[in-house]
Design a protein around this motif. Sequence first.
Motif, mmCIF file in Angstrom:
data_model
loop_
_atom_site.group_PDB
_atom_site.id
_atom_site.type_symbol
_atom_site.label_atom_id
_atom_site.label_comp_id
_atom_site.label_asym_id
_atom_site.label_seq_id
_atom_site.Cartn_x
_atom_site.Cartn_y
_atom_site.Cartn_z
ATOM 1 N N VAL A 144 0.836 -1.197 0.000
ATOM 2 C CA VAL A 144 0.000 0.000 0.000
ATOM 3 C C VAL A 144 0.874 1.252 0.000
ATOM 4 O O VAL A 144 0.652 2.200 -0.768
ATOM 5 N N LEU A 145 1.874 1.222 0.850
ATOM 6 C CA LEU A 145 2.762 2.375 0.973
ATOM 7 C C LEU A 145 3.434 2.703 -0.352
ATOM 8 O O LEU A 145 3.448 3.854 -0.805
ATOM 9 N N VAL A 148 0.865 3.992 -2.959
ATOM 10 C CA VAL A 148 0.422 5.348 -2.670
ATOM 11 C C VAL A 148 1.545 6.355 -2.909
ATOM 12 O O VAL A 148 1.352 7.406 -3.528
ATOM 13 N N ALA A 149 2.728 6.020 -2.434
ATOM 14 C CA ALA A 149 3.840 6.962 -2.560
ATOM 15 C C ALA A 149 4.168 7.237 -4.026
ATOM 16 O O ALA A 149 4.279 8.385 -4.455
ATOM 17 N N VAL A 150 4.300 6.164 -4.808
ATOM 18 C CA VAL A 150 4.685 6.349 -6.208
ATOM 19 C C VAL A 150 3.593 7.075 -6.979
ATOM 20 O O VAL A 150 3.847 8.075 -7.664
ATOM 21 N N GLY A 152 1.163 8.818 -5.822
ATOM 22 C CA GLY A 152 0.944 10.138 -5.266
ATOM 23 C C GLY A 152 1.950 11.143 -5.769
ATOM 24 O O GLY A 152 1.613 12.253 -6.179
ATOM 25 N N MET A 153 3.218 10.745 -5.753
ATOM 26 C CA MET A 153 4.251 11.663 -6.194
ATOM 27 C C MET A 153 4.146 11.942 -7.684
ATOM 28 O O MET A 153 4.498 13.027 -8.141
ATOM 29 N N MET A 154 3.664 10.962 -8.434
ATOM 30 C CA MET A 154 3.550 11.196 -9.868
ATOM 31 C C MET A 154 2.326 12.007 -10.211
ATOM 32 O O MET A 154 2.128 12.371 -11.362
ATOM 33 N N GLY A 155 1.479 12.274 -9.220
ATOM 34 C CA GLY A 155 0.359 13.157 -9.443
ATOM 35 C C GLY A 155 -0.972 12.467 -9.596
ATOM 36 O O GLY A 155 -1.966 13.090 -9.925
#
Lengths: 295, 318, 377
Positions: A144-145, A148-150, A152-155
């Motif tokens: 999940v982390l 979400v992180a990838v 999320g950071m990619m927009g």
Amino acid sequence: MTDATFDTSSRSAAPRVRSYWQSVGHRLSYDHVTLLFAGIILLVVLSAVFAPWLTSIDPNKPQMIARLKPIGTAGRWLGTDELGRDMLARLLYGGRVSLAMGLVPVALATLIGGFLGVVAGYAGGFVNTAIMRVMDVFYAFPSVLLAVAVSGMMGGGMLNGLLALTLVFIPPLCRISETATAQVRSLDFVEAARASGAGMGSVIVHHILGNVLGPVFIYASSLISVSVLLAAGLSFLGLGVEPPTPDWGLMLSALRQAIYIDPMLCALPGVAIFITSLSFNMVSDGLRQAMDVRQ
Amino acid sequence: MWLYALRRILYAVPIALGVSIICFGLVFLAPGDPLGSLLPPDASQADIEYLRGVYGFDRPLPVQYFDWLMRVASGDLGNSIQSGRPVLTEISHALMNTVMVSFGAVAIAFSIAFVLGTIAAYHLGTWVDRTVTGLSIAGVSVPNYWFGVVLVIVFAVEFNLLPAMGMGSGGSDNFSIFEWEQLKYAILPITTMSLVPLGVIMRNTRSAVADVLSQDFVQALRAKGLGEWAVARHTIRNALPQVLAVMGLQFGYLVGGSILVETIFNWPGTGFLLGKAILTRDVPVVQGVVLVLAICFVITNLCVDLIQTAVDPRIKRG
Amino acid sequence: MDAQLAMPAAAHFDAPAIPETGGGKAPRGSAAMPPMLVVKNLKKYFPVKGGLLNRKVGNVHAVDDISFTVFKGETLGVVGESGCGKSTLARLLMYLMQPDSGEVAFGGRAVGAKDGLPLRDLRRNLQMVFQDSYSSLNPRLPVEASVAYGPRVHGTSAAKARETARGLLGKVGLRPELFGPRYPHELSGGQKQRVNIARALALAPKMLILDEAVSALDKSVEAQVLNLLRQLKREFDLTYLFISHDLNVVQYISDRVMVMYLGQVVEMGPVDQIYNGPKHPYTAALLKSRLAMDPDDKIVTPPLTGDPPNPINPAPGCRFRSRCQFAEAICEAKAPALGAWANRASHVAACHMADPQSGHTRAGTSAHDALAEEAAR
């Protein structure tokens, strides 16, 4: 010459010879539970694909007058959402996105991770260490982390979500593929194949792949349900498709605001996700049992 | 055995380094200038230039990484763009909250799942077994964020028994599980989080216990005249290490993946922090949270491995 | 002497024959039996790792400086206990593993050397029959596909390869229409082993290495397969290297025998001489430990005592001395050499007792004589 004198059993009637996949299919035909859930999957897929024929209502057309109508309303059998859009239509069309987000990352990850795993398993040595250590690093992130992180950071957005999920699934598939390949590679018949003078490619394609695809395929099928859940989760957080495109996770998130008015509406998208994920899980389980039995 | 432990710990170091590289690289995933995501949109040119110098975006990548790593190692994870407070402070408060609910979830899941799983293993093939197996599959198939919403609907909306969100008026510093007024905020999040571990541990227990039961030494114990309860004790003792390992891993997954559940309940944990930070593009916080959570996961895996080696005499030592 | 081998009667495709002797090497042995496989100083060590950083702490001397010759048309039996290096030797000869040092020459040409025999050609002339295990045949392929794989690799068309495969299945006693499409799990142990043999013959090799080929079979089936092997050898004009731990089987099928212990050759010679008059104490002990059919002929004292020494970094001197009742100081000081051998009839042993000039008190005799002397006292 001395053809039949050695083997008395060669004179007996030959039983029906079944190929491996035929025997798998045969076993599955007795497994009613798995067949039931396979049928459900088929239903979900078909209803998503043929959505335009199943409902004539536009899922994206808001009707503020008819907001949050409860289930059972005439003409809007599953009610309407917070913007007045028809729930049934949105569920059907939403299935397209959710299924795509569930299936595509797993398919891509199987290709990429499976390929890397076979290379690592066959080559051994430095190549193996290099590939598997990199995979280990990605394994150190809870799925999940990482997703979400990838994403999320990619927009956010559907494409980024797909990429993020593919990335999440590559390490476990690579690992399964490498383990299976390494195991098969040490078996006698592979040595015999190499002793015939076959090159690496021929040995892999003819002897190793057939024995590796089984475990990889089973594992991949068990990942589909996880992918559906994760993808809907990403949408729930706003990292999936952009509104107004229907998507089950997005719908769940949007309808949260309406739980004090009509809680049942909120439950609907979740039910869809649950049924889809459960069905894939059951079918994958059944497949594993059918493919696991050695005669 | 100590040799193995040392080797295992040493092995975790390059993994942690690799994790840090990925966290560092997250910044560059963002579309556009990495600097643009670190600053609020109305920053002045002077601010931009200053930050460029501080972060060294004009320097080569390995140097940037190394500088960042040094800062992180000394505890400086940067400051949140939103609040201005140090990232580490925000994370440490949030982490305690997440660990609290995760631990509660795993403890409850284990208690229920271990019992049910053992019962299923003793009654393989019967309706008991099938029910338990079905429950465990359902547990991992249910989207836990949806389950949380359903719980909210039932307990908060319909029956108004439990609060729908938040952590109570006391805030995280005054939180005590022994006071109902505080505890009731944690019940729904814990229940929601326990769903997946319940399914996984139940399934694992069932197969572990069934495995042990099928081994010859169990027959030998019975043949010696040992009562069924005594045999059960032996069986459980053999199956326990494997199940504990799974439990530890589930704990790690919960801590790392708590964002969905915490978002539903507005529970101020690391997941909630991460969610907010992503929406507001608060990059230092995102980086910091991901790094901390991933390292926690690495450490959890390490501990699980070491404990398993210590407990299970079959694993080769040294 | 033939310049070209006669093509086996059942071969269905044309493979280029390798000339008997190229490279100008004078053949050893009598004119009618030229050497087919010459092995010189073959070595293979496996590193042993340990410690904190998994560094190499020693070597397992799996194959330690082995030299021997296999002559055309004979069956050379290789015996030894588990761990003596027989299987490693087999894989080294097939170049499934790279030797650390040493040379293998087939048909007079060194394998892998610059002007020698390319690996691909070696593979067409030297094939291996594996022990029948669950992994000796690809479980996903019908057995005729497994047999046809070899020819296909070398360019034969699918149809022709299948025809060859079916022909060979018939030759080994399995009706092709019946057994060809079957899967390995549908065959018995003996039937699978016949398939293994057919697979090995698919490339029309001149020599077969049989690595514990009958060890996993029931006794009755074993006899059938051994007879099949003898018959095929006559029909296809083959040469065999037969590896086994079963002394009776080796005696039945071999012309000459080679005894291995801890990676080295300890005795070599014609089968009758070895079985009736072993020169090395290890061979003598092995032979004595066979169970006799006569119930009155019981073994009272165990012929072999003690534990085999650690194969990792072995100590100098004779490796058998820790278990040998005739060991003396000279055995610890100097490792005995196998002794020069002139032709196929030579019988040599790596023992100080066999060497008249070694300085051993029993030098010039043999283990067999020594044991007889002990028994007579």
